[in-house]
Enzyme design. Sequence first.
Site, PDB file in Angstrom:
ATOM      1  NE  ARG A  18      35.970  67.351  53.279  1.00 38.12           N
ATOM      2  CZ  ARG A  18      34.967  67.899  52.636  1.00 38.12           C
ATOM      3  NH1 ARG A  18      33.942  67.155  52.272  1.00 38.12           N
ATOM      4  NH2 ARG A  18      34.957  69.176  52.350  1.00 38.12           N
ATOM      5  CD  GLU A  66      24.406  55.069  50.023  1.00 36.37           C
ATOM      6  OE1 GLU A  66      23.281  54.539  49.835  1.00 36.37           O
ATOM      7  OE2 GLU A  66      24.711  56.167  49.539  1.00 36.37           O
ATOM      8  CG  PHE A  91      23.932  59.178  52.680  1.00 32.03           C
ATOM      9  CD1 PHE A  91      22.600  59.455  52.924  1.00 32.03           C
ATOM     10  CD2 PHE A  91      24.738  60.190  52.186  1.00 32.03           C
ATOM     11  CE1 PHE A  91      22.069  60.725  52.686  1.00 32.03           C
ATOM     12  CE2 PHE A  91      24.221  61.458  51.938  1.00 32.03           C
ATOM     13  CZ  PHE A  91      22.888  61.729  52.193  1.00 32.03           C
ATOM     14  CG  HIS A 116      30.018  64.970  55.118  1.00 29.50           C
ATOM     15  ND1 HIS A 116      31.190  64.591  54.528  1.00 29.50           N
ATOM     16  CD2 HIS A 116      29.557  66.024  54.390  1.00 29.50           C
ATOM     17  CE1 HIS A 116      31.430  65.369  53.490  1.00 29.50           C
ATOM     18  NE2 HIS A 116      30.474  66.246  53.378  1.00 29.50           N
ATOM     19  CG  ASP A 124      24.133  69.239  53.142  1.00 32.93           C
ATOM     20  OD1 ASP A 124      23.816  70.199  52.416  1.00 32.93           O
ATOM     21  OD2 ASP A 124      24.989  68.396  52.813  1.00 32.93           O
ATOM     22  NE  ARG A 174      30.654  70.139  54.399  1.00 31.32           N
ATOM     23  CZ  ARG A 174      30.433  71.364  54.890  1.00 31.32           C
ATOM     24  NH1 ARG A 174      30.580  71.576  56.180  1.00 31.32           N
ATOM     25  NH2 ARG A 174      30.075  72.349  54.085  1.00 31.32           N
TER      26      ARG A 174
END
Lengths: 325, 306
Positions: A18, A66, A91, A116, A124, A174
């Site tokens: 990223r 989004e 997302f 991610h 997470d 990530r």
Amino acid sequence: MSENNAPALIGSSGDSLREAFGKELTRIAPEYPKLVVLDADVAGGTGVHHFRKAHPDKFIQCGIAEQNMVAAAAGLAATGMIPVVTGFACFLERAYEQARLSVGYARRNVKIVASHPGLDVGPDGGSAQALEDLAAFRAIPGMVVISPADPIEQALATRAILEYDGPVYMRTGRSGSVRLFNDDHVFEIGKGQIIRHGLDVTLVACGVEVARSLKAAELLAEEGIEARVVNMPTIKPIDEALLKRCVLETGCLVTAEDHNIYGGLGSAVAEAVTKNRPCPIEMIGLKDSFGTSGEPDELAEHFQITAPYIAEAARRAMARKEHLQ
Amino acid sequence: MPICAPVKETAFETATAHPVVSAPDIEVQIAEAARFTRRHLIASIYRATSGHPGGALSCADILATLFGAELNVWPSSVNDPQRDRFVLSKGHACPTLYAIAAWHGFCDKKESLNLRKLGSPFQGHPHVKDLPWVETSTGSLGQGFSVAMGMAMGLRMQKIRARVYTLLGDGEMQEGSVWETAMCSAHHKLDNLCAIIDYNKMQSDALNEEICGIAPLADKWRAFGWEVFEIDGHDIPQILSTFHRAATTRGKPSCIIANTIKGKGVPYMEGSPAWHGSVKLSHEQAETALQALGCTAEEIKEFLDV
């Protein structure tokens, strides 16, 4: 609160995919006056905080919405802009129908860049781990799907998607990334490369699994097995010619991806291979399961997508090949 | 849009006497375009043996006014970056869009009757790759609105003064993404964006208020930071003057809530949600509808003979 008391952001590793994406996008932005970056309040996590700082007038904050963001990108593209939509992979899947209709069907020059992806999200947990994104976006007609393997390749792919006229879905990452390539590395949409030679079996991988496949090849070399390793950063369109050559020269394949075994790299490789000359294929990936909390490396071990499992899959593929002969 | 209406070529194009071109009256011309639009969409839905007549009829006056007086786009300027944009977010009302586009010469009048057929560019929902004068593909509610917002952003970033108009259905208000777009457009102060809501109070299965209430609609849009106008969506002078007021609104986007009648112009369809869905019109139903819309026997024959 003084700056010293600010909470430490977790996972802001300097050599992640990223960061490579965010920094390269920021660096080359002046060459692309129509470039515009869209964010859904995760710029700090996708690498585009660099872009926001350097080019605030080309940065659109869409808020945590989004669906609107992806369709709005299609509208921006309709006026001639080159929108890069950024977000977390899980997302962005929320805007799948917008990606399908407003981006894909209308064939808009929109770049969807997802950080991610896969188990890379780690603690997470399963809710945030996108393990079906490659399959989902690959199924949209005309959508190019890319998953680079290291920061050099990520930076090259960032320029390549801006040069390409059409919809693209690209993964970043990530976690801190293993550096695999030198500055002379070449990235071309639709092309894979042999990055380790061998004639007994071919390990085809994308993303974080490329480094793990190289390790698997080392493990196999210890037992005298010469595994070829193919870096396949473009999942769609897949490099059929290279796969054909690998089948002819090694007779069996293993695919490895940080993704469900259904619909992603493994499926793309299998589709291409069966169309030409079929051969035994073993697939490394999540076995139709969701993720769970844990550090990415622990999760990779837990879900059996690390080097020893790739090596074991290679032995199975070779045994199946011999059985056929 | 052209101030003068197209010259009448065949009977089915317009049933009434052509207005005196030497003294153009824009309201008369828009009314005539709306009449043509209603007849054309009934004929195309009849020929297609499926389509959504109720919500197509309710927005005919809005689209006729928009294309007749507001949009600065002509068939020769469909690729002009400076053009205004129109997005039909309620894509299922495309027979109305095809009809008004045909009236203004964006496509052929007869060809555009070829709705929903294999090989025809006039798909059941508009598609930009089939029809270059369609600004974006729609057909999934909510998305056209978001795309229109993106267009408004893109135009502003490129310092193009053109405006973006989009037509939404009232049932479409139930899509969550509509409110994402409403919030984002107001936040970015997109005063070059105008959303028109075809508020016919009905959706596919029943009244909005029976399915999932959307009232009070004007309050909602005001609360989201929009300049709101509530009008009669069949009153052409009122639509015209409201477009002007919306265009001169600064610092926020405009929402025109156009109160309309579902099935407007065809008495047996008016006020009935039964004519929302993809329905098949019998020859008798189509004939009755065209009679109600003032067609002569000869014109009806020309419209309905496949």
